[in-house]
Enzyme design. Sequence first.
Site, PDB file in Angstrom:
ATOM      1  N   MET A  12       0.839  -1.186   0.000  1.00 57.63           N
ATOM      2  CA  MET A  12       0.000   0.000   0.000  1.00 57.63           C
ATOM      3  C   MET A  12       0.875   1.235   0.000  1.00 57.63           C
ATOM      4  O   MET A  12       1.588   1.480   0.946  1.00 57.63           O
ATOM      5  CB  MET A  12      -0.889  -0.022   1.246  1.00 57.63           C
ATOM      6  CG  MET A  12      -1.564   1.279   1.582  1.00 57.63           C
ATOM      7  SD  MET A  12      -2.524   1.128   3.078  1.00 57.63           S
ATOM      8  CE  MET A  12      -2.237   2.736   3.794  1.00 57.63           C
ATOM      9  N   CYS A  13       0.880   1.964  -1.115  1.00 59.98           N
ATOM     10  CA  CYS A  13       1.424   3.328  -1.165  1.00 59.98           C
ATOM     11  C   CYS A  13       2.915   3.411  -1.491  1.00 59.98           C
ATOM     12  O   CYS A  13       3.693   2.510  -1.206  1.00 59.98           O
ATOM     13  CB  CYS A  13       1.167   4.097   0.123  1.00 59.98           C
ATOM     14  SG  CYS A  13      -0.469   3.942   0.792  1.00 59.98           S
ATOM     15  N   THR A  14       3.249   4.550  -2.072  1.00 62.30           N
ATOM     16  CA  THR A  14       4.627   4.923  -2.366  1.00 62.30           C
ATOM     17  C   THR A  14       4.791   6.390  -2.024  1.00 62.30           C
ATOM     18  O   THR A  14       3.871   7.186  -2.213  1.00 62.30           O
ATOM     19  CB  THR A  14       4.950   4.704  -3.860  1.00 62.30           C
ATOM     20  OG1 THR A  14       4.695   3.335  -4.201  1.00 62.30           O
ATOM     21  CG2 THR A  14       6.392   5.062  -4.175  1.00 62.30           C
TER      22      THR A  14
END
Length: 337
Positions: free
Chosen positions: A1-3
């Site tokens: 989940m997410c960068t």
Amino acid sequence: MCTRVVWPDAGGSVIVARSMDYHRDLATNLWILPRGIRRTDGVRDTMAWTARHGSVVATAFDMITVDGINEAGLAGHVLWLAESTYGELETSRPALSQAVWLQYFLDLFSTVAEAVAWARAADVQVVPLADPVSGEVPAIHLALDDATGDSAIFEYVDGRMQIHHDRAYRVMTNSPTYDRQLELLREIDAWGGDRPLPGTTAAPDRFARATYYVERLPQPQTQIEAIASMFSVIRNTAQPYRLPDPGRPDVSQTIWQVVADLTRRRYVFESATRPNIVWVDLDDVDFAEGSGQRLLDLGSGLAIEGGLAGNVSAAFAPSDALQFLTLSTVEAATRGR
């Protein structure tokens, strides 16, 4: 989940981008939170503070600050880390709920260095909170960056806080832990290894691609060009929409993205489900004590026709106070099931 990616030398500005990847809608809205608001830790209510800085934040379910920037140019970003373990709650340590962890830093600090110094001295503990609707308990880590280009990543492993503080730490994704991510990066040929630049949506591959591309961006001539360049990098790490895996939140769909100019203090939001890009210029916002909390309802505001677009600094509406999720709220919801 997410960068999350930082470009610390973008034509005189520090630009940061982050994607929010999750397996369901987070009902994200934007809030203006002025100076002077009194808050508590959301755990034992033994820690209280008054916000020194106003901030613009993105929330999850209007209960948790997951991203944002304050008027001093300090920004923060909450991402998923499956290895997170916070330990049993200790009465000898100050504690912050996951819901206000990021907000605490935005309220009180101007730089990453100040935030890191406080966190190390206080040995603060973060307390996980189950979603009162789904029962899901987030496993998260936190990145901070500021207008000087400094960066820090906060992780809790085996119940203890680990801080990776260096302006060279430009990129953060998810599993494995940050020290291991740096080791894996050295296996790529661009950093002395023998593996080509990877192309999957796995967190280490997104880490490598984001690092590779942000290090090779040409210098922008304008702020618009700088922000567009960072959108090109963060979109390269995005994950296809409508392909969620509920068992693996770290490989979930991208639902929104943010690019922020920490020097000129512009916060730009892009939804995966709407064509409208909106931004807030913090210079246009009144953060004075008593100016009131204000809400930008993205669910209704980002309509395809006739909706919000461009500079929305003046489009926020007065609102009741943002009600952060607390440990007592979660416990009450659990008892009621």
